[in-house]
Enzyme design. Sequence first.
Site, PDB file in Angstrom:
ATOM      1  N   LYS A 159      -4.149  -8.367  37.362  1.00  0.00           N
ATOM      2  CA  LYS A 159      -2.876  -9.023  37.648  1.00  0.00           C
ATOM      3  C   LYS A 159      -1.905  -7.998  38.239  1.00  0.00           C
ATOM      4  CE  LYS A 159      -3.560 -13.181  35.663  1.00  0.00           C
ATOM      5  NZ  LYS A 159      -3.325 -14.490  36.297  1.00  0.00           N
ATOM      6  N   LYS A 262      -7.663 -25.528  37.951  1.00  0.00           N
ATOM      7  CA  LYS A 262      -7.431 -25.417  36.512  1.00  0.00           C
ATOM      8  C   LYS A 262      -7.276 -26.827  35.953  1.00  0.00           C
ATOM      9  CE  LYS A 262      -5.240 -20.859  36.634  1.00  0.00           C
ATOM     10  NZ  LYS A 262      -3.968 -20.107  36.518  1.00  0.00           N
TER      11      LYS A 262
END
Length: 346
Positions: A159, A262
């Site tokens: 990230k 997702k």
Amino acid sequence: MQIRVQPFTVHKRVPLTISRGTTAESTNLWLILEHDGIEGWGEASPFAAGRSPQTTSTIAAALEAAAPHLADYTPYDQQAIAARLGELHLPSAARTALDLALHDWLGKRAGLPLWKLWGLERDRIVPTSITIGINTPESAQQRLRGWLELTQVHAVKIKLGSPAGLEADRAMFSAVLQDVPTGAKVSVDANGGWDLPGAIAMSHWLAERGVTYLEQPLAPGQEADLPKLYRESPLPLFADESCFDRADIPKLGDRVHGINIKLMKAGGLSEALAMVHTAQAHGLQLMFGCYSDSTLANTAAAHLTPFATHVDLDSHLNLLDDPFLGAEMQEGRLIPGDRPGLGVYC
């Protein structure tokens, strides 16, 4: 059919920091749908990405309000149920919980796991990435070492998009890269934390260091800047927060190389499968990701991962108190089992 909802709180082994903030725990919802003596299970988890944050309380209130409207349906009435849920305007995570439970019920009634009902091949499933959140270089490096002690690592997602800027991103990335296992693929997710010049610069810098793909480099709402990045980036681009459901895909087909599906933002397996086919029609690659989901939701998503080029279903691996068992890690891959339905149990 009868529906009941039970909250449960899960705590992360290590809090996860991304460009939008830090998460240490999550209160999710376990939905149990009962009909003809069979239970179907679903999960809803809150998330703050995208158009409207979905909290545990808003999801629970929506499910409580919807339950009386669904009492006269059966799990065989999926088209009618979908139409009713559209009229009720449920948030996507609430729809996900119901959709997973309906699929679980049907799989159990048929006595088959979902991957087998859909005719999919588990040997096509690629390794799931483990996630390194934004941190100091030393702490990020230690986080990777912790993952290596916990499970086999064949893919690492780092990230970036640090509020401290690009130099902080480069320093953290370089530190983590030192300990990435030989042969493991590395990807980067900026969670919309860069501007266009920064994304162009970082795409070249990361490509020189062997990164596989770049996820959500620009913030949602900046999709008009993606074509320039698409032309100039040496890395494939994947949309996450910019792509919720199938309606978003045609608008992205000429400016990204793939999408991250997702379940919580899509609204469940039904919409996720529609997204698979829509993305394929636009020549886009597929990946599956997660929020603070337990084994229940990640196992559900794992049934569709034979379609995926990349998989990022690791949230449950970072939980201290996951109440569920389901898909298992095998040589870095999250593999759904042979139990019927989702194949999730306590």
